[in-house]
Design a protein around this motif. Structure first.
Motif, mmCIF file in Angstrom:
data_model
loop_
_atom_site.group_PDB
_atom_site.id
_atom_site.type_symbol
_atom_site.label_atom_id
_atom_site.label_comp_id
_atom_site.label_asym_id
_atom_site.label_seq_id
_atom_site.Cartn_x
_atom_site.Cartn_y
_atom_site.Cartn_z
ATOM 1 N N UNK A 9 -15.782 -21.245 -53.334
ATOM 2 C CA UNK A 9 -15.700 -21.171 -51.586
ATOM 3 C C UNK A 9 -16.111 -21.963 -50.108
ATOM 4 N N UNK A 10 -17.863 -21.362 -50.544
ATOM 5 C CA UNK A 10 -18.711 -22.488 -49.171
ATOM 6 C C UNK A 10 -17.749 -24.213 -50.037
ATOM 7 N N UNK A 11 -18.861 -24.580 -50.884
ATOM 8 C CA UNK A 11 -18.238 -26.134 -51.058
ATOM 9 C C UNK A 11 -16.888 -26.910 -50.502
ATOM 10 N N UNK A 12 -16.257 -25.484 -51.129
ATOM 11 C CA UNK A 12 -14.809 -26.067 -50.454
ATOM 12 C C UNK A 12 -14.036 -26.261 -49.544
ATOM 13 N N UNK A 13 -14.906 -25.502 -48.751
ATOM 14 C CA UNK A 13 -14.396 -25.128 -47.183
ATOM 15 C C UNK A 13 -15.331 -26.240 -46.516
ATOM 16 N N UNK A 14 -16.157 -26.540 -46.834
ATOM 17 C CA UNK A 14 -17.421 -27.527 -46.068
ATOM 18 C C UNK A 14 -16.743 -28.372 -46.135
ATOM 19 N N UNK A 15 -16.624 -29.135 -47.225
ATOM 20 C CA UNK A 15 -16.276 -30.171 -47.760
ATOM 21 C C UNK A 15 -15.351 -30.979 -47.155
ATOM 22 N N UNK A 43 -20.549 -30.559 -35.748
ATOM 23 C CA UNK A 43 -20.787 -30.260 -37.819
ATOM 24 C C UNK A 43 -21.669 -29.440 -38.326
ATOM 25 N N UNK A 44 -22.548 -29.512 -37.361
ATOM 26 C CA UNK A 44 -24.125 -28.465 -37.945
ATOM 27 C C UNK A 44 -24.144 -27.373 -38.261
ATOM 28 N N UNK A 45 -22.910 -27.089 -36.597
ATOM 29 C CA UNK A 45 -22.524 -25.709 -36.581
ATOM 30 C C UNK A 45 -21.862 -24.996 -37.502
ATOM 31 N N UNK A 46 -21.178 -25.825 -37.638
ATOM 32 C CA UNK A 46 -19.900 -25.539 -38.389
ATOM 33 C C UNK A 46 -20.497 -24.992 -39.837
ATOM 34 N N UNK A 82 -31.076 -30.888 -43.409
ATOM 35 C CA UNK A 82 -30.738 -31.789 -42.770
ATOM 36 C C UNK A 82 -30.263 -31.141 -41.396
ATOM 37 N N UNK A 83 -29.516 -30.606 -41.648
ATOM 38 C CA UNK A 83 -27.705 -30.450 -40.499
ATOM 39 C C UNK A 83 -28.906 -29.120 -39.777
ATOM 40 N N UNK A 84 -29.664 -28.233 -40.154
ATOM 41 C CA UNK A 84 -30.106 -27.294 -39.648
ATOM 42 C C UNK A 84 -31.148 -28.007 -38.672
ATOM 43 N N UNK A 85 -31.852 -28.473 -38.833
ATOM 44 C CA UNK A 85 -33.723 -28.992 -38.300
ATOM 45 C C UNK A 85 -32.244 -29.249 -36.984
#
Length: 249
Positions: A9-15, A43-46, A82-85
């Protein structure tokens, strides 16, 4: 099975959600650096929202992120950091391989965001260019983040820093803040992801101008601090131990 479903589910919605965001980044870059930085933070917050709600993964910061201009050097085990930082460090400039800057449109977009190119050949010409770009970033007051081991590293591995770090350390002439991260256990490159807490440990600030070997040794030790301590059990492993009457710590 539950973790596998969450991962799908995560990969589907994220990509799917990332496609319009990434395609829109060059348009945002047309309006200047502030615009593209704000857009990148969307993008990072998403990513942060999805990873918390779907995967049940949250960050924990040990130590305080210092205020000011620094060269942040982080362990790299998953795309997560890479996104959280980007959010935790207040949108630092990125260090990129020269090959990435040659990608049409995307290379120009990252340049507008703020980037410093590291050339693997480490020639004198490349070093002079890095010194020039480093001086420009210092003048802007931007901090810089780099993953000095060069690529994402499997859990437990502690490879030496890439040679480009020494040139970067010299070119920027900034104090270094090392960051240890243990994201790889929860977010493996392949297979299911797991709920839990990713730790970011902010290390002791390392001053500029140290001899190369000393600087590299101190950075390497600090970013691998969590590796030397081992990894805490996953939530599923804790539940299994309790069911078996074991004690988890």
């Amino acid at each position: 099975m539950i973790d596998a479903v969450r991962t799908f589910v995560f990969r589907t919605f994220f990509y799917i959600g990332s496609v319009p965001i990434v395609l829109g980044a060059p348009i945002a870059a047309l309006f200047g650096q502030r615009s593209v930085i704000s857009y990148a933070n969307i993008w990072a917050r998403y990513h942060r929202l999805l990873i918390r709600l779907v995967l049940g993964i949250t960050p924990r910061v040990e130590g305080a992120v210092p205020k000011g201009q620094y060269l942040f050097v982080s362990k790299h085990q998953a795309m997560y950091e890479t996104l959280e930082l980007q959010l935790l460090l207040n949108s630092p400039a990125m260090v990129l391989k020269r090959e990435l800057m040659k990608v049409p449109v995307w290379g120009w977009t990252t340049q507008q965001y703020g980037s410093l190119v590291v050339d693997r050949e480490a020639s004198s010409k490349a070093l002079r260019q890095m010194m020039k770009e480093g001086a420009a970033l210092r003048a802007e007051g931007r901090s810089v983040v780099v993953y000095a081991e060069g690529t994402r590293v499997p859990v437990g591995e502690q490879p030496p820093l890439r040679s480009g770090f020494a040139g970067l350390y010299k070119a920027l002439d900034l104090p270094v803040v090392p960051i240890a991260v243990n994201s790889g256990r929860l977010l493996p490159k392949k297979g299911a992801m797991h709920p839990g807490v990713v730790t970011f440990r902010i290390g002791e600030t390392i001053p500029p101008g140290l001899p190369r070997r000393e600087a590299e040794a101190r950075v390497h030790a600090a970013i691998n601090a969590l590796e030397r301590e081992g990894n805490p059990p996953l939530q599923g492993e804790v539940a299994a131990r309790r069911a078996d009457g074991g004690v988890s710590r």
